[in-house]
Motif scaffolding. Structure first.
Motif, mmCIF file in Angstrom:
data_model
loop_
_atom_site.group_PDB
_atom_site.id
_atom_site.type_symbol
_atom_site.label_atom_id
_atom_site.label_comp_id
_atom_site.label_asym_id
_atom_site.label_seq_id
_atom_site.Cartn_x
_atom_site.Cartn_y
_atom_site.Cartn_z
ATOM 1 N N MET A 178 0.841 -1.207 0.000
ATOM 2 C CA MET A 178 0.000 0.000 0.000
ATOM 3 C C MET A 178 0.872 1.250 0.000
ATOM 4 S SD MET A 178 -3.119 -0.909 2.586
ATOM 5 C CE MET A 178 -3.899 0.664 2.208
ATOM 6 N N GLY A 179 1.667 1.413 -1.041
ATOM 7 C CA GLY A 179 2.439 2.629 -1.143
ATOM 8 C C GLY A 179 3.794 2.508 -0.484
ATOM 9 N N ASN A 180 4.490 3.630 -0.438
ATOM 10 C CA ASN A 180 5.832 3.662 0.123
ATOM 11 C C ASN A 180 5.796 4.303 1.503
ATOM 12 O OD1 ASN A 180 8.581 3.383 0.258
ATOM 13 N ND2 ASN A 180 8.993 5.350 -0.740
ATOM 14 N N THR A 228 6.325 -0.271 4.857
ATOM 15 C CA THR A 228 6.116 -1.027 3.629
ATOM 16 C C THR A 228 6.872 -2.347 3.656
ATOM 17 O OG1 THR A 228 5.708 0.960 2.325
ATOM 18 C CG2 THR A 228 6.439 -0.988 1.126
ATOM 19 N N ASP A 229 6.176 -3.404 3.255
ATOM 20 C CA ASP A 229 6.727 -4.759 3.140
ATOM 21 C C ASP A 229 7.038 -5.416 4.473
ATOM 22 O OD1 ASP A 229 6.584 -4.650 0.348
ATOM 23 O OD2 ASP A 229 8.594 -3.799 0.182
ATOM 24 N N LYS A 230 6.546 -4.855 5.568
ATOM 25 C CA LYS A 230 6.748 -5.496 6.872
ATOM 26 C C LYS A 230 5.496 -6.269 7.281
ATOM 27 C CE LYS A 230 10.108 -2.215 8.773
ATOM 28 N NZ LYS A 230 11.243 -3.166 8.676
ATOM 29 N N THR A 231 5.693 -7.406 7.917
ATOM 30 C CA THR A 231 4.610 -8.158 8.535
ATOM 31 C C THR A 231 4.644 -7.876 10.028
ATOM 32 O OG1 THR A 231 4.706 -9.925 6.884
ATOM 33 C CG2 THR A 231 3.671 -10.444 8.990
ATOM 34 N N ILE A 232 3.529 -7.387 10.554
ATOM 35 C CA ILE A 232 3.498 -6.942 11.947
ATOM 36 C C ILE A 232 2.351 -7.624 12.690
ATOM 37 C CG2 ILE A 232 3.332 -4.972 13.505
ATOM 38 C CD1 ILE A 232 4.388 -3.201 11.325
ATOM 39 N N LEU A 233 2.662 -8.192 13.837
ATOM 40 C CA LEU A 233 1.673 -8.779 14.731
ATOM 41 C C LEU A 233 1.214 -7.717 15.723
ATOM 42 C CD1 LEU A 233 0.522 -11.696 15.546
ATOM 43 C CD2 LEU A 233 2.258 -11.622 17.348
ATOM 44 N N ILE A 234 -0.106 -7.620 15.931
ATOM 45 C CA ILE A 234 -0.669 -6.648 16.869
ATOM 46 C C ILE A 234 -1.563 -7.389 17.846
ATOM 47 C CG2 ILE A 234 -2.052 -4.551 17.146
ATOM 48 C CD1 ILE A 234 -1.545 -4.008 14.132
ATOM 49 N N GLY A 260 1.785 0.735 4.983
ATOM 50 C CA GLY A 260 2.261 -0.286 4.069
ATOM 51 C C GLY A 260 2.473 -1.666 4.632
ATOM 52 N N ALA A 261 2.175 -1.889 5.910
ATOM 53 C CA ALA A 261 2.427 -3.191 6.528
ATOM 54 C C ALA A 261 1.310 -4.176 6.239
ATOM 55 C CB ALA A 261 2.591 -3.033 8.037
ATOM 56 N N ALA A 262 1.660 -5.461 6.235
ATOM 57 C CA ALA A 262 0.684 -6.539 6.356
ATOM 58 C C ALA A 262 0.504 -6.785 7.847
ATOM 59 C CB ALA A 262 1.181 -7.798 5.668
ATOM 60 N N VAL A 263 -0.732 -6.791 8.318
ATOM 61 C CA VAL A 263 -0.970 -6.874 9.755
ATOM 62 C C VAL A 263 -1.708 -8.162 10.121
ATOM 63 C CG1 VAL A 263 -0.924 -4.387 10.151
ATOM 64 C CG2 VAL A 263 -3.085 -5.475 9.527
ATOM 65 N N VAL A 264 -1.281 -8.733 11.240
ATOM 66 C CA VAL A 264 -1.944 -9.891 11.823
ATOM 67 C C VAL A 264 -2.500 -9.452 13.169
ATOM 68 C CG1 VAL A 264 -1.706 -12.248 12.663
ATOM 69 C CG2 VAL A 264 -0.409 -11.499 10.647
ATOM 70 N N LEU A 265 -3.804 -9.431 13.276
ATOM 71 C CA LEU A 265 -4.479 -8.943 14.472
ATOM 72 C C LEU A 265 -4.787 -10.105 15.402
ATOM 73 C CD1 LEU A 265 -4.822 -6.698 12.340
ATOM 74 C CD2 LEU A 265 -7.111 -6.302 13.238
ATOM 75 N N ALA A 268 -4.373 -8.063 5.539
ATOM 76 C CA ALA A 268 -4.726 -8.185 6.947
ATOM 77 C C ALA A 268 -5.343 -9.550 7.217
ATOM 78 C CB ALA A 268 -5.703 -7.083 7.350
ATOM 79 N N SER A 269 -5.010 -10.113 8.377
ATOM 80 C CA SER A 269 -5.565 -11.384 8.834
ATOM 81 C C SER A 269 -5.741 -11.288 10.341
ATOM 82 C CB SER A 269 -4.631 -12.553 8.492
ATOM 83 O OG SER A 269 -4.348 -12.613 7.119
ATOM 84 N N TYR A 270 -6.428 -12.281 10.895
ATOM 85 C CA TYR A 270 -6.572 -12.271 12.351
ATOM 86 C C TYR A 270 -6.451 -13.681 12.911
ATOM 87 C CZ TYR A 270 -11.460 -13.924 12.057
ATOM 88 O OH TYR A 270 -12.598 -14.668 11.821
ATOM 89 N N VAL A 271 -6.107 -13.719 14.204
ATOM 90 C CA VAL A 271 -6.043 -14.949 14.981
ATOM 91 C C VAL A 271 -6.765 -14.684 16.290
ATOM 92 C CG1 VAL A 271 -4.548 -16.617 16.131
ATOM 93 C CG2 VAL A 271 -3.802 -15.562 13.991
ATOM 94 N N VAL A 272 -7.697 -15.548 16.645
ATOM 95 C CA VAL A 272 -8.357 -15.431 17.947
ATOM 96 C C VAL A 272 -7.460 -16.084 18.987
ATOM 97 C CG1 VAL A 272 -10.391 -16.019 19.307
ATOM 98 C CG2 VAL A 272 -10.636 -15.467 16.868
ATOM 99 N N GLY A 273 -7.139 -15.335 20.035
ATOM 100 C CA GLY A 273 -6.251 -15.907 21.036
ATOM 101 C C GLY A 273 -6.189 -15.080 22.298
#
Length: 254
Positions: A1-3, A7-13, A32-37, A59-64
């Motif tokens: 999603m742009g510069n 950008t290009d980072k995968t981040i867990l939240i 620009g991050a791919a996020v895992v919620l 974006a994706s999610y994990v229930v936990g």
């Protein structure tokens, strides 16, 4: 999603179903991050992920429940499996508590606060760092509080837990600096959220008091905390680790 910053980072939240965590999902994806919620409330997570995807975000999610080591491991494993790596993490999950004098504080309240705010962070750090080491590093931001820097009355377990967050941040930063893993913390002041709104409604006059002791004279928006975390997770501050950044409108300067 742009510069963007991320950008290009995968981040867990973690704690991503509301408040600062949900704001971080939006801010990080805009950068620009791919996020895992990760959170316990699946309906909330699904709605946030759907909204992010509608905007073109990954974006994706994990229930936990991060108090469970197995759930923390499963969340990190999902991020690595889904996106090939884990570049960064924002450990935001946490709870507060009602204001009660220390000598009257129930044991179960102490246990619950320490369980989420400290044990939950411990579980996450262990899994995140283990995933980052083979890649040569990564960045982690832990969400503490101004209560991790100063004391206020009738909140002893919360204050102890947030001081512990800072202790774990500094310990991990020192231990893994030579391995390329940076670990920092943000220390928010009073921030707009469902929990804050409920607390203000049950304690008349506390919102005005919070504003009075904050030099900027207002409550922070959750996006303002998320923006600080985004910078700390980015490559713009490669020599910064073990830091605690107050995002508090100047409160701790008083």
């Amino acid at each position: 999603m742009g510069n963007g910053l991320l950008t290009d980072k995968t981040i867990l939240i973690t704690g991503a179903s509301s408040g600062i965590g949900a704001a971080a999902a939006n801010v990080f994806s805009q950068e620009g991050a791919a996020v895992v919620l990760v959170a316990r409330r699946e309906r909330r997570l699904a709605a946030i992920v759907a909204e992010l995807r509608d905007k073109g975000a990954e974006a994706s999610y994990v229930v936990g429940d991060m108090t469970l080591a197995a759930d923390a491991a499963r969340a990190v494993d999902f991020a690595v499996t889904e996106y090939g790596r884990l570049d960064a993490a924002f450990n935001n999950a946490g709870i507060g508590g009602d204001r009660t004098p220390l000598h009257l504080m129930p044991d179960d309240v102490y246990d619950a606060i320490m369980g989420v705010n400290v044990r939950g962070l411990w579980n996450c750090l262990r899994q995140e760092i283990a995933a980052m080491l083979p890649r040569g590093g990564g960045a982690i931001v832990n969400n503490s509080s101004v209560a991790g820097l100063v004391a206020v009355p009738a909140a002893a377990p919360y204050i102890a837990s947030k001081h512990a967050v800072i202790g774990l941040t500094r310990a991990a930063a020192d231990e893994y600096a030579r391995h390329g893993v940076r670990v920092n913390a943000v220390a928010p002041g009073t921030t707009r959220s469902e929990i804050t709104a409920d607390w203000f409604s049950r304690n008349p006059g506390m919102e005005e008091l919070a504003h009075a002791v904050t030099p900027q004279g207002r409550t922070a928006e959750p996006e303002e905390i998320a923006a600080a975390a985004a910078w700390l997770l980015s490559d713009r501050c490669p020599f910064l680790t073990g830091a605690v950044v107050p995002v508090d409108g100047g409160f701790v300067n008083r």
